[in-house]
Design a protein around this motif. Structure first.
Motif, PDB file in Angstrom:
ATOM      1  N   ALA A 119       0.827  -1.208   0.000  1.00 12.78           N
ATOM      2  CA  ALA A 119       0.000   0.000   0.000  1.00 12.78           C
ATOM      3  C   ALA A 119       0.863   1.259   0.000  1.00 12.78           C
ATOM      4  N   LYS A 120       1.999   1.230   0.697  1.00 16.99           N
ATOM      5  CA  LYS A 120       2.888   2.400   0.713  1.00 16.99           C
ATOM      6  C   LYS A 120       3.364   2.730  -0.697  1.00 16.99           C
ATOM      7  N   GLY A 121       3.787   1.727  -1.438  1.00 16.12           N
ATOM      8  CA  GLY A 121       4.227   1.945  -2.804  1.00 16.12           C
ATOM      9  C   GLY A 121       3.101   2.430  -3.700  1.00 16.12           C
ATOM     10  N   ALA A 122       1.881   1.895  -3.479  1.00 16.77           N
ATOM     11  CA  ALA A 122       0.734   2.307  -4.287  1.00 16.77           C
ATOM     12  C   ALA A 122       0.403   3.781  -4.064  1.00 16.77           C
ATOM     13  N   ILE A 123       0.490   4.239  -2.819  1.00 18.64           N
ATOM     14  CA  ILE A 123       0.219   5.647  -2.507  1.00 18.64           C
ATOM     15  C   ILE A 123       1.246   6.557  -3.176  1.00 18.64           C
ATOM     16  N   VAL A 124       2.511   6.165  -3.147  1.00 17.08           N
ATOM     17  CA  VAL A 124       3.551   6.974  -3.791  1.00 17.08           C
ATOM     18  C   VAL A 124       3.327   7.018  -5.303  1.00 17.08           C
ATOM     19  N   LEU A 125       3.001   5.880  -5.894  1.00 17.64           N
ATOM     20  CA  LEU A 125       2.698   5.836  -7.327  1.00 17.64           C
ATOM     21  C   LEU A 125       1.554   6.782  -7.685  1.00 17.64           C
ATOM     22  N   ALA A 126       0.466   6.710  -6.911  1.00 23.76           N
ATOM     23  CA  ALA A 126      -0.703   7.538  -7.194  1.00 23.76           C
ATOM     24  C   ALA A 126      -0.395   9.016  -7.012  1.00 23.76           C
ATOM     25  N   THR A 127       0.327   9.348  -5.943  1.00 27.81           N
ATOM     26  CA  THR A 127       0.662  10.747  -5.681  1.00 27.81           C
ATOM     27  C   THR A 127       1.532  11.320  -6.789  1.00 27.81           C
ATOM     28  N   ALA A 128       2.537  10.558  -7.212  1.00 27.46           N
ATOM     29  CA  ALA A 128       3.417  11.020  -8.290  1.00 27.46           C
ATOM     30  C   ALA A 128       2.639  11.199  -9.581  1.00 27.46           C
ATOM     31  N   GLN A 129       1.723  10.286  -9.859  1.00 23.92           N
ATOM     32  CA  GLN A 129       0.965  10.368 -11.110  1.00 23.92           C
ATOM     33  C   GLN A 129      -0.001  11.559 -11.104  1.00 23.92           C
ATOM     34  N   ILE A 130      -0.647  11.791  -9.974  1.00 21.73           N
ATOM     35  CA  ILE A 130      -1.575  12.924  -9.882  1.00 21.73           C
ATOM     36  C   ILE A 130      -0.819  14.247 -10.026  1.00 21.73           C
ATOM     37  N   LEU A 131       0.286  14.381  -9.311  1.00 24.46           N
ATOM     38  CA  LEU A 131       1.044  15.632  -9.350  1.00 24.46           C
ATOM     39  C   LEU A 131       1.630  15.894 -10.737  1.00 24.46           C
ATOM     40  N   SER A 132       2.114  14.834 -11.390  1.00 25.31           N
ATOM     41  CA  SER A 132       2.714  15.027 -12.712  1.00 25.31           C
ATOM     42  C   SER A 132       1.661  15.346 -13.767  1.00 25.31           C
ATOM     43  N   ALA A 133       0.486  14.731 -13.649  1.00 23.85           N
ATOM     44  CA  ALA A 133      -0.570  14.957 -14.640  1.00 23.85           C
ATOM     45  C   ALA A 133      -1.197  16.333 -14.507  1.00 23.85           C
ATOM     46  N   MET A 134      -1.088  16.931 -13.324  1.00 25.40           N
ATOM     47  CA  MET A 134      -1.765  18.204 -13.078  1.00 25.40           C
ATOM     48  C   MET A 134      -0.787  19.355 -12.853  1.00 25.40           C
ATOM     49  N   GLN A 135       0.413  19.239 -13.432  1.00 27.89           N
ATOM     50  CA  GLN A 135       1.375  20.340 -13.354  1.00 27.89           C
ATOM     51  C   GLN A 135       0.989  21.452 -14.324  1.00 27.89           C
ATOM     52  N   THR A 136       1.156  22.691 -13.894  1.00 27.75           N
ATOM     53  CA  THR A 136       0.941  23.866 -14.724  1.00 27.75           C
ATOM     54  C   THR A 136       2.196  24.723 -14.650  1.00 27.75           C
ATOM     55  N   PRO A 137       2.306  25.758 -15.482  1.00 26.50           N
ATOM     56  CA  PRO A 137       3.486  26.630 -15.398  1.00 26.50           C
ATOM     57  C   PRO A 137       3.671  27.275 -14.025  1.00 26.50           C
ATOM     58  N   ASN A 138       2.605  27.337 -13.212  1.00 33.09           N
ATOM     59  CA  ASN A 138       2.694  27.954 -11.889  1.00 33.09           C
ATOM     60  C   ASN A 138       2.692  26.925 -10.757  1.00 33.09           C
TER      61      ASN A 138
END
Length: 449
Positions: A119-138
């Motif tokens: 579960a720890k690895g799954a949370i890190v995977l999900a967090t990284a994917q959400i943050l990378s998919a929703m990056q903006t110039p700001n």
């Protein structure tokens, strides 16, 4: 030709390989030394360490297999990892196996494993994917914060019921990833405020509903009988959810008890773990007693796991303990260097999340061993004797090596100059520029390292 094939399989950053190699060597030596109790009980002198070596070998194979997986495929396993983690944590609560008073293991075909490690690895995977998919110039879009919290709400409370320290450390890692991923500081600030209120509430509930049986057993006759009756009633009502409160309260009471106790008055039966850990540390020297010469390993029940750092200090001295600590620091900063070279944000955030998981847990284990924080059940990553945790931690290293190899290829392929050094410099320079031309997948992160 054969040499090229071998080097192709063992690719990746050499510094990460070196750190992993040293941690494995230290692990084998110290687990062999610290497993005297297991050897005595089993009657097999080499049995415990051979089992540990076999688990490390499985971990290395898992690491090499992971290292050869391209980064884009890690995204694909995120939904499945989250679903399986949720099912596994629910299964643990319903019919998990209990060891040392905590119900954290599932057994399938006589093989025990901890769903919380996956579960720890799954949370890190999900967090990284959400943050990378929703990056903006700001920075990260404000909605990323909400999506990360939704994922965490389904997983972290299930971990917390049986393993409060693991849930707390995982929450800290997610918070650090949000900071690195440039989530708005106002949202992080509000989250910290809410977390502090929840923490105060949980500690208050523990102190009110939990029972420190050692203190209560000191009460006289009728009072103790009444207390035992209340304890039984409370356990009947809340045994499925709050049965760990007694353990947590006992640990908090011991940690907050600042009363000085003379060495001759120390109760080695009641405070055996911390007392013998302190003896191991106090009896060490600059260079220690030497590998295999520990005395306190015979008295520490978790010498090969939770308190292995105390044995390391006793046998390897202050110098050896500092070297082990330095290895984890090198792992974190080297991973940060690799992350800074990544063009895309997902691999950078992913490997920083896994590095933080390993290093934060390591630092917490060390703090427990030297008495800076209350006793918990956190092993020392890649060193303590373990099953699921050993293999999963090796997979984390495999992911870091995979990304390090991928980043180097991109530098070589995309470099517009004659040298690799100039290419890395150009990428680093461009990553500090914010403009309208930046694409969501290449928006710069907060400075790492």
């Amino acid at each position: 030709m054969e040499e090229k094939a071998v080097t192709g399989k063992f690719k990746g950053d050499r510094v990460i390989w070196a750190v992993f190699f040293f941690l494995c060597i230290i692990s084998i030596i110290e687990v062999f030394s610290a497993s005297s109790n297991l050897s005595f009980k089993s009657g097999n002198y080499l049995g415990p360490v051979l089992k540990h070596v076999m688990l490390l070998a499985v971990g290395v194979m898992a690491m090499i297999a992971t290292m050869n997986v391209k980064c884009k495929y890690f995204k694909m396993v995120t939904p499945l990892a989250l679903v399986l983690s949720f099912i596994g944590l629910i299964a643990v609560l319903c019919f998990g196996e209990s060891t040392n008073g905590s119900q954290r293991w599932l057994s399938i075909l006589n093989v025990q494993f901890q769903p919380s490690e996956f579960a720890k690895g799954a949370i890190v995977l999900a967090t990284a994917q959400i943050l990378s998919a929703m990056q903006t110039p700001n920075g990260a879009d404000k909605r990323a914060f909400k999506y990360i919290l939704i994922v965490c709400v389904f997983i972290i409370p299930l971990i917390m019921i049986e393993n409060l320290s693991t849930a707390a450390l995982l929450s800290l890692v997610v918070l650090l990833m949000m900071f690195i991923g440039k989530v708005p500081k106002a949202q992080i600030g509000r989250l910290l405020g809410v977390v502090m209120l929840i923490l105060i509430f949980v500690v208050s509930m523990v102190m009110m509903l939990g029972h420190d049986k050692e203190k209560e057993n000191m009460a006289a006759g009728q009072k103790m009988a009444m207390t035992e009756e209340v304890v039984k009633k409370d356990e009947t009502v809340v045994e499925k959810v709050f049965h760990r409160f007694d353990t947590w309260k006992s640990r908090i009471d011991k940690f907050l008890d600042n009363k000085e106790v003379a060495p001759e008055d120390v109760d080695l039966d009641k405070d055996g773990q911390t007392a013998h850990a302190n003896i191991a540390i106090a009896s060490s020297n600059i260079v220690g007693k030497g590998p295999g010469n520990s005395v306190e390993r015979d008295f520490l029940s978790q010498a090969f796991s939770d308190f292995i750092y105390a044995i390391i200090i006793e046998e390897m001295g202050i110098a050896g303990a500092a070297f082990v600590c330095l290895l984890y620091i090198i792992l974190l900063f080297r991973t940060a260097t690799i992350a800074n070279r990544c063009v895309n944000t997902f691999p950078a955030l992913l490997i920083m999340g896994f590095a933080l998981l390993l290093v934060v847990q390591a630092m917490f284990n060390m703090a427990v061993a030297v008495g800076l924080v209350p006793v918990t059940g956190q092993p020392l990553p890649l060193i303590s004797k373990g099953g699921t945790s050993t293999i999963v931690n090796c997979v984390y290293i495999g992911v870091i090596l995979s990304v390090s190899y991928s980043a180097k290829k991109k530098d070589e392929d995309n470099s517009s100059s004659d040298s690799l050094k100039d290419g890395i410099r150009n990428i680093s320079k461009s990553s500090n520029v914010m403009g309208s031309k930046a694409s969501p997948s290449s928006v710069p992160l907060a400075k790492i390292g």
